[in-house]
Design an enzyme around this catalytic site. Structure first.
Site, PDB file in Angstrom:
ATOM      1  N   HIS A 151       0.819  -1.223   0.000  1.00 35.51           N
ATOM      2  CA  HIS A 151       0.000   0.000   0.000  1.00 35.51           C
ATOM      3  C   HIS A 151       0.849   1.268   0.000  1.00 35.51           C
ATOM      4  O   HIS A 151       0.622   2.197   0.772  1.00 35.51           O
ATOM      5  CB  HIS A 151      -0.977  -0.001   1.183  1.00 35.51           C
ATOM      6  CG  HIS A 151      -2.079  -1.011   1.028  1.00 35.51           C
ATOM      7  ND1 HIS A 151      -3.262  -0.932   1.737  1.00 35.51           N
ATOM      8  CD2 HIS A 151      -2.181  -2.120   0.248  1.00 35.51           C
ATOM      9  CE1 HIS A 151      -4.047  -1.945   1.393  1.00 35.51           C
ATOM     10  NE2 HIS A 151      -3.395  -2.684   0.494  1.00 35.51           N
ATOM     11  N   GLU A 244     -12.919   2.080  -5.563  1.00 37.66           N
ATOM     12  CA  GLU A 244     -13.630   3.350  -5.742  1.00 37.66           C
ATOM     13  C   GLU A 244     -13.019   4.202  -6.844  1.00 37.66           C
ATOM     14  O   GLU A 244     -11.795   4.217  -7.034  1.00 37.66           O
ATOM     15  CB  GLU A 244     -13.584   4.172  -4.447  1.00 37.66           C
ATOM     16  CG  GLU A 244     -14.329   3.555  -3.292  1.00 37.66           C
ATOM     17  CD  GLU A 244     -14.355   4.465  -2.078  1.00 37.66           C
ATOM     18  OE1 GLU A 244     -14.899   4.038  -1.051  1.00 37.66           O
ATOM     19  OE2 GLU A 244     -13.825   5.604  -2.147  1.00 37.66           O
ATOM     20  N   TYR A 254     -12.414  10.999   2.154  1.00 40.50           N
ATOM     21  CA  TYR A 254     -13.032   9.987   1.299  1.00 40.50           C
ATOM     22  C   TYR A 254     -13.415   8.715   2.061  1.00 40.50           C
ATOM     23  O   TYR A 254     -13.833   7.736   1.455  1.00 40.50           O
ATOM     24  CB  TYR A 254     -12.147   9.716   0.083  1.00 40.50           C
ATOM     25  CG  TYR A 254     -12.222  10.896  -0.858  1.00 40.50           C
ATOM     26  CD1 TYR A 254     -13.148  10.942  -1.891  1.00 40.50           C
ATOM     27  CD2 TYR A 254     -11.427  12.030  -0.656  1.00 40.50           C
ATOM     28  CE1 TYR A 254     -13.270  12.046  -2.711  1.00 40.50           C
ATOM     29  CE2 TYR A 254     -11.548  13.146  -1.475  1.00 40.50           C
ATOM     30  CZ  TYR A 254     -12.479  13.140  -2.492  1.00 40.50           C
ATOM     31  OH  TYR A 254     -12.617  14.257  -3.290  1.00 40.50           O
TER      32      TYR A 254
END
Length: 374
Positions: A151, A244, A254
């Site tokens: 990530h 998304e 978000y």
């Protein structure tokens, strides 16, 4: 769904990209196209950029920067890449050319870096001169560092004002995406020297890091600038489901992990909420997850039926997704290249008006989507 129609033997690809041996021809809802193999033998290529002389630069996650000239992949990597760590999802990631590259030879690279305090996402500014990188300087480093090798995100784009957007994943510390004093799980907006961009929401606010532009992101590996509005669009990996697509607005949360359309890999519920006050809804989301990667708007003239559509690579689902969006609503979605069976890592608009893709494997490829009439 696109259908593989037939196999053609080709001659020379335009723009001097060399002799090709095969091209597969496909039929889709709004355009027929052929898929041309431009280069092969790349190790997990991550990003592609077109140089003014018609050659191409490609990053390999292992840490190499490669050049393709006249359809030939130079066997010798470009010297001068920064020291980095290639571990799991980390390595040499995105590549962004300065809009005045022809004059200043400046480019920007994102990558994973490791020291005794852990790993992080870094960005350097460098100059590509006489076939190698020089004058390299670190202009951004996400802090704090974490032990995870996943990530990192790492996508880079530049807006019309010349500000650079840097995506940083949550580093598998998902709660940190809601901590605006932590760089993880955010999209950062900086100047070309690495300073916080004027107008950032954290300037004058001690609770928000001054480079942060948006937060509440999980792992945004796709980012592009809308050709008309100039807005920055991004997409991010959900967990199991809940990938998304978002339009970035400064100072916006978000939602990850407070809201999500996905569940944990274990099958457990991460959050019971898909909506919460003060948190943005995605423009579009995928269930099940497609694992989206690079993306680009089609702005060329070779495929009039695609003009204005958004193209997104998919890693897990091994396809190229085409979205038609009207007034902020996806009105058409089509899966392309499902027969190719390869993880698509990056998608780029070529200077000649075609689409280009990279496939993510130890024998990665560069392909061009070209009109059938060429």
């Amino acid at each position: 769904m696109p259908v593989l129609k037939h196999i053609l033997i080709l001659g020379t690809l335009i723009l001097g990209t060399g002799e090709l041996t095969l091209a597969q021809t496909f039929s889709s809802q709004r355009a027929d196209f052929k898929l041309e193999e431009v280069a092969s033998g790349l190790s997990n290529p991550w990003s592609l950029a077109f140089l003014p002389d018609g050659s191409m630069l490609v990053t390999e996650r292992a840490g190499r920067l490669r050049i393709i000239r006249n359809g030939e992949l130079d066997p010798i990597p470009i010297e001068g890449t920064p020291e980095l760590v290639a571990s799991a999802e980390g390595g040499l990631l995105d590549l962004l050319l300065h809009p005045d590259f022809a004059d200043n030879q400046t480019l920007f690279l994102s990558y994973a870096h490791q020291n005794s305090e852990g790993m992080t996402t870094r960005v350097v500014r460098s100059r590509f001169v006489d076939g190698h990188l020089q004058d390299t300087e670190v202009i951004f480093e996400a802090l704090p560092r974490y032990s995870s090798s996943n990530h990192f995100a790492g996508r880079l784009v530049m807006d019309a004002q010349g500000f650079i957007y840097v995506s940083v994943g949550d580093r598998l510390e998902r709660d940190q995406a809601q901590d605006t004093a932590d760089d993880a799980g955010g999209v950062h907006r900086i100047t070309q020297d690495g300073e916080p961009a004027p107008g950032n929401p954290g300037l004058g606010n001690n609770a928000i890091n001054d480079t942060l532009f948006t937060w509440g992101h999980r792992n945004p590996q796709g980012m592009t600038v809308h050709p008309s509005s100039g807005e920055v669009w991004t997409h991010e990996h959900g967990p199991q489901g809940g990938d998304e697509l978002n339009i970035l607005h400064g100072g916006t949360n978000y939602g990850w992990p407070e809201i999500s359309y996905g569940i944990a890999d274990s099958g457990e519920l991460i959050t019971p909420y898909t909506h919460r006050k003060g948190m943005a809804q995605p423009l579009y989301y995928w269930n099940p997850s497609i694992a989206p990667s690079g993306m680009a708007f089609y702005t060329g003239t070779l495929f009039p039926g695609w003009r204005g559509d958004l193209f997104i690579g998919a890693l897990k689902m091994r396809r190229l997704v085409r979205l038609r969006i009207l007034n902020g609503v996806v009105i058409e979605a089509e899966d392309l290249l499902t027969d190719l069976g390869q993880r698509i890592r990056d998608v780029r608009m070529g200077p000649e008006g075609s689409l280009w893709i990279l496939t993510d494997s130890k024998k990665g490829m560069v392909y061009r989507l070209a009109p059938t009439y060429e």
